[in-house]
Design a protein around this motif. Structure first.
Motif, PDB file in Angstrom:
ATOM      1  N   VAL A  10      21.187  33.144  12.964  1.00 42.84           N
ATOM      2  CA  VAL A  10      20.159  32.381  12.246  1.00 42.84           C
ATOM      3  C   VAL A  10      20.777  31.197  11.515  1.00 42.84           C
ATOM      4  CG1 VAL A  10      18.530  32.511  10.317  1.00 42.84           C
ATOM      5  CG2 VAL A  10      18.557  34.299  12.049  1.00 42.84           C
ATOM      6  N   TYR A  11      21.857  31.441  10.775  1.00 46.51           N
ATOM      7  CA  TYR A  11      22.482  30.346  10.028  1.00 46.51           C
ATOM      8  C   TYR A  11      23.025  29.263  10.964  1.00 46.51           C
ATOM      9  CZ  TYR A  11      22.263  32.871   5.596  1.00 46.51           C
ATOM     10  OH  TYR A  11      21.842  33.509   4.474  1.00 46.51           O
ATOM     11  N   GLY A  12      23.645  29.670  12.051  1.00 53.85           N
ATOM     12  CA  GLY A  12      24.175  28.691  12.993  1.00 53.85           C
ATOM     13  C   GLY A  12      23.079  27.873  13.647  1.00 53.85           C
ATOM     14  N   SER A  13      22.005  28.545  14.066  1.00 55.71           N
ATOM     15  CA  SER A  13      20.895  27.836  14.713  1.00 55.71           C
ATOM     16  C   SER A  13      20.192  26.895  13.740  1.00 55.71           C
ATOM     17  CB  SER A  13      19.887  28.846  15.272  1.00 55.71           C
ATOM     18  OG  SER A  13      20.502  29.661  16.231  1.00 55.71           O
ATOM     19  N   ALA A  14      19.972  27.357  12.524  1.00 60.21           N
ATOM     20  CA  ALA A  14      19.318  26.501  11.526  1.00 60.21           C
ATOM     21  C   ALA A  14      20.179  25.287  11.203  1.00 60.21           C
ATOM     22  CB  ALA A  14      19.043  27.302  10.256  1.00 60.21           C
ATOM     23  N   THR A  15      21.482  25.481  11.155  1.00 58.02           N
ATOM     24  CA  THR A  15      22.384  24.362  10.889  1.00 58.02           C
ATOM     25  C   THR A  15      22.325  23.338  12.015  1.00 58.02           C
ATOM     26  OG1 THR A  15      23.852  25.793   9.638  1.00 58.02           O
ATOM     27  CG2 THR A  15      24.788  23.729  10.448  1.00 58.02           C
ATOM     28  N   VAL A  16      22.305  23.812  13.254  1.00 57.59           N
ATOM     29  CA  VAL A  16      22.235  22.890  14.395  1.00 57.59           C
ATOM     30  C   VAL A  16      20.936  22.089  14.352  1.00 57.59           C
ATOM     31  CG1 VAL A  16      22.034  22.756  16.912  1.00 57.59           C
ATOM     32  CG2 VAL A  16      23.756  24.232  15.877  1.00 57.59           C
ATOM     33  N   MET A  17      19.836  22.772  14.124  1.00 56.35           N
ATOM     34  CA  MET A  17      18.537  22.082  14.118  1.00 56.35           C
ATOM     35  C   MET A  17      18.441  21.073  12.975  1.00 56.35           C
ATOM     36  SD  MET A  17      17.059  23.270  16.759  1.00 56.35           S
ATOM     37  CE  MET A  17      15.409  22.693  16.549  1.00 56.35           C
ATOM     38  N   CYS A  18      18.770  21.516  11.767  1.00 57.52           N
ATOM     39  CA  CYS A  18      18.639  20.623  10.599  1.00 57.52           C
ATOM     40  C   CYS A  18      19.618  19.460  10.650  1.00 57.52           C
ATOM     41  CB  CYS A  18      18.839  21.428   9.312  1.00 57.52           C
ATOM     42  SG  CYS A  18      17.503  22.603   9.013  1.00 57.52           S
ATOM     43  N   SER A  19      20.862  19.737  11.038  1.00 60.73           N
ATOM     44  CA  SER A  19      21.843  18.647  11.067  1.00 60.73           C
ATOM     45  C   SER A  19      21.539  17.650  12.178  1.00 60.73           C
ATOM     46  CB  SER A  19      23.264  19.205  11.198  1.00 60.73           C
ATOM     47  OG  SER A  19      23.405  19.920  12.409  1.00 60.73           O
ATOM     48  N   THR A  20      21.043  18.121  13.322  1.00 64.09           N
ATOM     49  CA  THR A  20      20.673  17.197  14.397  1.00 64.09           C
ATOM     50  C   THR A  20      19.537  16.285  13.945  1.00 64.09           C
ATOM     51  OG1 THR A  20      21.306  18.808  16.073  1.00 64.09           O
ATOM     52  CG2 THR A  20      19.878  17.028  16.787  1.00 64.09           C
ATOM     53  N   LEU A  21      18.508  16.872  13.356  1.00 61.22           N
ATOM     54  CA  LEU A  21      17.373  16.080  12.888  1.00 61.22           C
ATOM     55  C   LEU A  21      17.806  15.080  11.815  1.00 61.22           C
ATOM     56  CD1 LEU A  21      14.307  15.648  13.033  1.00 61.22           C
ATOM     57  CD2 LEU A  21      14.094  17.367  11.223  1.00 61.22           C
ATOM     58  N   ALA A  22      18.606  15.533  10.867  1.00 60.50           N
ATOM     59  CA  ALA A  22      19.051  14.639   9.788  1.00 60.50           C
ATOM     60  C   ALA A  22      19.906  13.496  10.325  1.00 60.50           C
ATOM     61  CB  ALA A  22      19.825  15.439   8.745  1.00 60.50           C
ATOM     62  N   MET A  23      20.855  13.819  11.208  1.00 61.70           N
ATOM     63  CA  MET A  23      21.728  12.757  11.740  1.00 61.70           C
ATOM     64  C   MET A  23      20.957  11.771  12.604  1.00 61.70           C
ATOM     65  SD  MET A  23      25.443  14.478  12.527  1.00 61.70           S
ATOM     66  CE  MET A  23      24.956  16.041  13.224  1.00 61.70           C
ATOM     67  N   LEU A  24      19.976  12.256  13.374  1.00 61.64           N
ATOM     68  CA  LEU A  24      19.178  11.347  14.194  1.00 61.64           C
ATOM     69  C   LEU A  24      18.315  10.432  13.325  1.00 61.64           C
ATOM     70  CD1 LEU A  24      18.081  13.612  17.174  1.00 61.64           C
ATOM     71  CD2 LEU A  24      19.594  11.623  17.263  1.00 61.64           C
ATOM     72  N   LEU A  25      17.738  10.986  12.256  1.00 59.11           N
ATOM     73  CA  LEU A  25      16.913  10.160  11.382  1.00 59.11           C
ATOM     74  C   LEU A  25      17.739   9.159  10.584  1.00 59.11           C
ATOM     75  CD1 LEU A  25      14.353  12.807  10.066  1.00 59.11           C
ATOM     76  CD2 LEU A  25      13.943  10.944  11.690  1.00 59.11           C
ATOM     77  N   ILE A  26      18.904   9.579  10.125  1.00 58.24           N
ATOM     78  CA  ILE A  26      19.747   8.692   9.313  1.00 58.24           C
ATOM     79  C   ILE A  26      20.366   7.588  10.168  1.00 58.24           C
ATOM     80  CG2 ILE A  26      21.895   8.590   7.985  1.00 58.24           C
ATOM     81  CD1 ILE A  26      21.119  11.332   6.817  1.00 58.24           C
ATOM     82  N   SER A  27      20.859   7.961  11.347  1.00 54.37           N
ATOM     83  CA  SER A  27      21.571   6.968  12.167  1.00 54.37           C
ATOM     84  C   SER A  27      20.624   6.053  12.926  1.00 54.37           C
ATOM     85  CB  SER A  27      22.490   7.671  13.157  1.00 54.37           C
ATOM     86  OG  SER A  27      21.722   8.344  14.135  1.00 54.37           O
ATOM     87  N   GLY A  28      19.446   6.547  13.267  1.00 53.09           N
ATOM     88  CA  GLY A  28      18.520   5.729  14.057  1.00 53.09           C
ATOM     89  C   GLY A  28      19.009   5.527  15.477  1.00 53.09           C
ATOM     90  N   ALA A  29      19.775   6.481  16.001  1.00 54.74           N
ATOM     91  CA  ALA A  29      20.328   6.356  17.351  1.00 54.74           C
ATOM     92  C   ALA A  29      19.205   6.393  18.384  1.00 54.74           C
ATOM     93  CB  ALA A  29      21.305   7.493  17.606  1.00 54.74           C
ATOM     94  N   ARG A  30      19.310   5.473  19.364  1.00 51.11           N
ATOM     95  CA  ARG A  30      18.288   5.406  20.408  1.00 51.11           C
ATOM     96  C   ARG A  30      18.906   5.499  21.803  1.00 51.11           C
ATOM     97  NH1 ARG A  30      13.981   5.005  17.602  1.00 51.11           N
ATOM     98  NH2 ARG A  30      13.658   3.500  15.939  1.00 51.11           N
ATOM     99  N   SER A  31      20.209   5.341  21.921  1.00 49.64           N
ATOM    100  CA  SER A  31      20.834   5.381  23.240  1.00 49.64           C
ATOM    101  C   SER A  31      21.358   6.789  23.540  1.00 49.64           C
ATOM    102  CB  SER A  31      21.977   4.367  23.319  1.00 49.64           C
ATOM    103  OG  SER A  31      23.002   4.728  22.421  1.00 49.64           O
ATOM    104  N   GLY A  32      21.496   7.070  24.819  1.00 52.90           N
ATOM    105  CA  GLY A  32      21.923   8.388  25.284  1.00 52.90           C
ATOM    106  C   GLY A  32      23.276   8.843  24.763  1.00 52.90           C
ATOM    107  N   PRO A  33      24.301   7.987  24.824  1.00 46.74           N
ATOM    108  CA  PRO A  33      25.620   8.440  24.351  1.00 46.74           C
ATOM    109  C   PRO A  33      25.643   8.796  22.856  1.00 46.74           C
ATOM    110  CG  PRO A  33      25.862   6.499  25.731  1.00 46.74           C
ATOM    111  CD  PRO A  33      24.399   6.696  25.517  1.00 46.74           C
ATOM    112  N   TRP A  34      24.933   8.019  22.036  1.00 47.42           N
ATOM    113  CA  TRP A  34      24.916   8.324  20.602  1.00 47.42           C
ATOM    114  C   TRP A  34      24.179   9.619  20.325  1.00 47.42           C
ATOM    115  CZ3 TRP A  34      28.311   6.510  17.574  1.00 47.42           C
ATOM    116  CH2 TRP A  34      28.830   5.223  17.753  1.00 47.42           C
ATOM    117  N   ILE A  35      23.090   9.851  21.033  1.00 49.04           N
ATOM    118  CA  ILE A  35      22.338  11.106  20.852  1.00 49.04           C
ATOM    119  C   ILE A  35      23.181  12.290  21.304  1.00 49.04           C
ATOM    120  CG2 ILE A  35      20.306  12.379  21.650  1.00 49.04           C
ATOM    121  CD1 ILE A  35      18.816   9.691  21.687  1.00 49.04           C
ATOM    122  N   ALA A  36      23.914  12.116  22.405  1.00 46.07           N
ATOM    123  CA  ALA A  36      24.794  13.187  22.886  1.00 46.07           C
ATOM    124  C   ALA A  36      25.907  13.466  21.870  1.00 46.07           C
ATOM    125  CB  ALA A  36      25.391  12.809  24.237  1.00 46.07           C
ATOM    126  N   LEU A  37      26.451  12.413  21.273  1.00 42.77           N
ATOM    127  CA  LEU A  37      27.493  12.585  20.261  1.00 42.77           C
ATOM    128  C   LEU A  37      26.954  13.324  19.035  1.00 42.77           C
ATOM    129  CD1 LEU A  37      30.422  11.930  19.363  1.00 42.77           C
ATOM    130  CD2 LEU A  37      29.477   9.861  18.322  1.00 42.77           C
TER     131      LEU A  37
END
Length: 104
Positions: A10-37
């Protein structure tokens, strides 16, 4: 290798979901390589969190050990306390016969 317990999953999955959402919103990444990173970084972070969550076995053992120490400190039993060593006996034995640093 032991299987992860539910808390680790649970903790690992929640961390993956929350950190992915936060990093995508903060960075504003739109290209494939940045999203993969960002996804890879979130997976690594989730793995680290899952591995650092204490396992249920070690937590239960720690609680038992703490509980026994608290119980022992709170209610001393006379039979559990060692008998005092007479001062004359401990002081009269030379180090060589007591085995304290004796050399042959």
């Amino acid at each position: 290798m032991p299987r992860p317990n539910p808390a680790q999953l649970v903790y690992g999955s929640a961390t993956v979901m929350c950190s992915t959402l936060a990093m995508l919103l903060i960075s504003g990444a739109r290209s494939g390589p940045w999203i993969a990173l960002i996804a890879f970084a979130a997976l690594v972070l989730g793995l680290l969190v899952a591995l650092t969550v204490p396992s249920a076995r070690s937590t239960r053992a720690g609680r038992r050990a703490v509980g026994s120490v608290i119980a022992a400190a709170g209610s001393p039993r006379p039979e559990a306390q060692p008998a005092p060593v007479p001062a004359q006996h401990a002081a009269s034995a030379p180090a060589a016969t007591a085995g304290l640093g004796a050399r042959n």
